[in-house]
Design a protein around this motif. Sequence first.
Motif, PDB file in Angstrom:
ATOM      1  N   LEU A 361       0.834  -1.198   0.000  1.00 58.74           N
ATOM      2  CA  LEU A 361       0.000   0.000   0.000  1.00 58.74           C
ATOM      3  C   LEU A 361       0.865   1.243   0.000  1.00 58.74           C
ATOM      4  N   GLU A 362       0.355   2.281  -0.636  1.00 59.21           N
ATOM      5  CA  GLU A 362       1.011   3.583  -0.576  1.00 59.21           C
ATOM      6  C   GLU A 362      -0.064   4.674  -0.614  1.00 59.21           C
ATOM      7  N   HIS A 363       0.332   5.863  -0.207  1.00 63.72           N
ATOM      8  CA  HIS A 363      -0.525   7.038  -0.260  1.00 63.72           C
ATOM      9  C   HIS A 363       0.170   8.085  -1.113  1.00 63.72           C
ATOM     10  N   TYR A 364      -0.601   8.824  -1.912  1.00 70.85           N
ATOM     11  CA  TYR A 364       0.017   9.877  -2.699  1.00 70.85           C
ATOM     12  C   TYR A 364      -0.989  10.973  -3.010  1.00 70.85           C
ATOM     13  N   GLY A 365      -0.459  12.110  -3.402  1.00 71.61           N
ATOM     14  CA  GLY A 365      -1.289  13.261  -3.719  1.00 71.61           C
ATOM     15  C   GLY A 365      -0.973  14.425  -2.799  1.00 71.61           C
ATOM     16  N   GLU A 366      -1.662  15.521  -3.012  1.00 74.00           N
ATOM     17  CA  GLU A 366      -1.456  16.717  -2.202  1.00 74.00           C
ATOM     18  C   GLU A 366      -2.582  16.868  -1.196  1.00 74.00           C
ATOM     19  N   VAL A 367      -2.213  17.191   0.034  1.00 72.52           N
ATOM     20  CA  VAL A 367      -3.170  17.445   1.114  1.00 72.52           C
ATOM     21  C   VAL A 367      -2.992  18.889   1.562  1.00 72.52           C
ATOM     22  N   VAL A 368      -4.090  19.623   1.645  1.00 74.78           N
ATOM     23  CA  VAL A 368      -4.063  21.026   2.052  1.00 74.78           C
ATOM     24  C   VAL A 368      -4.876  21.180   3.328  1.00 74.78           C
ATOM     25  N   LYS A 380       0.503  22.892   3.343  1.00 74.37           N
ATOM     26  CA  LYS A 380       0.419  22.066   2.140  1.00 74.37           C
ATOM     27  C   LYS A 380       1.413  20.927   2.259  1.00 74.37           C
ATOM     28  N   MET A 381       0.922  19.718   2.023  1.00 74.30           N
ATOM     29  CA  MET A 381       1.754  18.525   2.148  1.00 74.30           C
ATOM     30  C   MET A 381       1.692  17.702   0.867  1.00 74.30           C
ATOM     31  N   THR A 382       2.793  17.079   0.556  1.00 74.67           N
ATOM     32  CA  THR A 382       2.865  16.187  -0.593  1.00 74.67           C
ATOM     33  C   THR A 382       3.193  14.782  -0.119  1.00 74.67           C
ATOM     34  N   ASN A 393      14.350   2.966   0.561  1.00 77.19           N
ATOM     35  CA  ASN A 393      14.649   4.164   1.342  1.00 77.19           C
ATOM     36  C   ASN A 393      13.849   5.379   0.890  1.00 77.19           C
ATOM     37  N   ASN A 394      13.267   5.324  -0.301  1.00 78.07           N
ATOM     38  CA  ASN A 394      12.542   6.476  -0.830  1.00 78.07           C
ATOM     39  C   ASN A 394      11.030   6.312  -0.784  1.00 78.07           C
ATOM     40  N   LYS A 395      10.550   5.182  -0.308  1.00 78.70           N
ATOM     41  CA  LYS A 395       9.106   4.947  -0.296  1.00 78.70           C
ATOM     42  C   LYS A 395       8.438   5.651   0.885  1.00 78.70           C
ATOM     43  N   ASN A 396       7.176   5.985   0.685  1.00 80.99           N
ATOM     44  CA  ASN A 396       6.336   6.543   1.745  1.00 80.99           C
ATOM     45  C   ASN A 396       6.780   7.932   2.185  1.00 80.99           C
ATOM     46  N   GLU A 397       7.358   8.683   1.283  1.00 81.44           N
ATOM     47  CA  GLU A 397       7.901  10.000   1.614  1.00 81.44           C
ATOM     48  C   GLU A 397       6.802  11.056   1.691  1.00 81.44           C
ATOM     49  N   ILE A 398       6.984  11.982   2.628  1.00 83.47           N
ATOM     50  CA  ILE A 398       6.107  13.142   2.734  1.00 83.47           C
ATOM     51  C   ILE A 398       6.951  14.389   2.928  1.00 83.47           C
TER      52      ILE A 398
END
Length: 554
Positions: A361-368, A380-382, A393-398
């Motif tokens: 599972l992963e989450h993506y998109g912009e959250v305001v 604002k979060m990405t 090492n690069n997965k699930n980044e915010i």
Amino acid sequence: MVLLREKMLPSLTCCCRSFRKLSPAELGEPLVEDVWVDGVEVHKQDPGVHPWVVKLDMQSHLTKVHSVSLSSGSTEESFCTVCTDQRTPSLRGHSHRAPSVAESMAEYFDANEVIVCETSSEADASDESGLSDITTTSNSEPEEGHSTATLNYRESLNRVTDKPSLVPSDTGRRTTLPAPGADNSHIGIMTILYNNIGKDLSRVSMPVALNEPLSLLQRLGEELEYSELLDIANNTDDPYQRMVYVAAFSISGYAWASWRNRYKPFNPILGETYEIHREDRGFHYISEQVSHHPPISACHAESENFTFWQDQRWKNKFWGKSVEIISTGLVNVSLPKYGDHYEWNKAVTCINNVLSQQRWLEHYGEVVIRNTKSDVCTCKMTFVKSRYWSSENNKNEIQGVVLDRAGEVVHRFGGFWHEGVFCDTMATPTCIWKPNVQPDDHFRYYGFSRYARELNELNAELKDVLPPTDTRFRPDQRLLEEGKVAEADKKKDKVEEKQRERRKEMAKRGEEHIPRFFRNVLDEAGRDVWIYNGTYWKIRQDPGFSNTENLHLW
């Protein structure tokens, strides 16, 4: 694919621009119509086509991968707001600044080629989910600044010891489940879809072994596992730092996904309810399934430090190799000390490799996040989508920023939604949040955290005060938790059939279901929402649910 890329090149200039939607004929794909499997949208071949052609067509879909889909509330403007000339005051003397959100939203990669994903219908092109018709990829590498910021956040989080929980470790509640998770490796989801092509899939019941013994109502309550972040926010005078803690709380609600990739929650029955009463955490929570078509789950939680509420309307899209879960409702939090009311959209959750046992599972998109009572700051979060060649090492980044009313960056923070959030722009760089350590046997018990294991517990004291509509009385879910999979499967069919019969009888009488604890209103922005009517805890105390008329759902 080369020809397709040449057709698309004039349009692929910026992720913020509109793209021309190619017709099925241009894509060389057959026309499809839409069907649903247990709430998941899939594509059904024209019934006139031979079955082996259908099978080949479905297999061809498995070779296609979609790119990023924006969560609800994301607009072209929201992606371009954080401009390249914005600076963090505390970092202005440095030659290398941290990337803006727009930069960290750099092209997402699922494959090296331009992929065109046909939406399920023309109406979907502009529906409230915010999904784009056509998404693109790029062959460019992520910017050096972006990679450096990611590395710095990970190193900062690794240097921080696990944050002690403000909640007592000995809660007096159970620490394990009655039986380990059911083995569902023998269930072929592809076979289920293929065997039901051309049928009314709304009546196809998915095997209960694909479920975990929690419902979506309980999953919403799971977002309060780290409610202490809101307690801290309500006692933080600085509005910018307060926003950082609210943002960390919004991120913490996704941490469960790191360990929950083999099972899905139960879909609640219309009228089903669920409560949480946690004196140790200082809040009480109530949720109810208020609508069946479309499915809407509403919830409300209160404590002396915050009020939390939302109504979630999920739409699931099946893309061949993955399923996107799009939530179109807004999450709301109010902090009484400052009169703040924050609201934000949710990121897209995607189940990758859905047809295999190697699901993730992963989450993506912009959250305001906006404070509707003040324009002092916005967040604002990405949630960065994994790239095709990403390492672990690069997965699930915010990455996120807190902006003042002039658009200047006041705080930057980042990390990983399964590892923690670090803010390096405070007077003292601070780890805002780290998830609790998972139990050693979490793989054995559905990937549940200690908190998740407590959600479906039913003791003698609760039996006396809960309404019979509470999820903990749901028989198929209880049987699954006890490891009785075959019995749970049969009971699940009966529960679903009883719901259908109840709806038919109400339709004959010209009646509509009226939710018991939530009411439908228009909010200040004119949006259709469900809010708590304030009756649940009063009835629970006096006269008690055993002395009232209740629905018989099971």
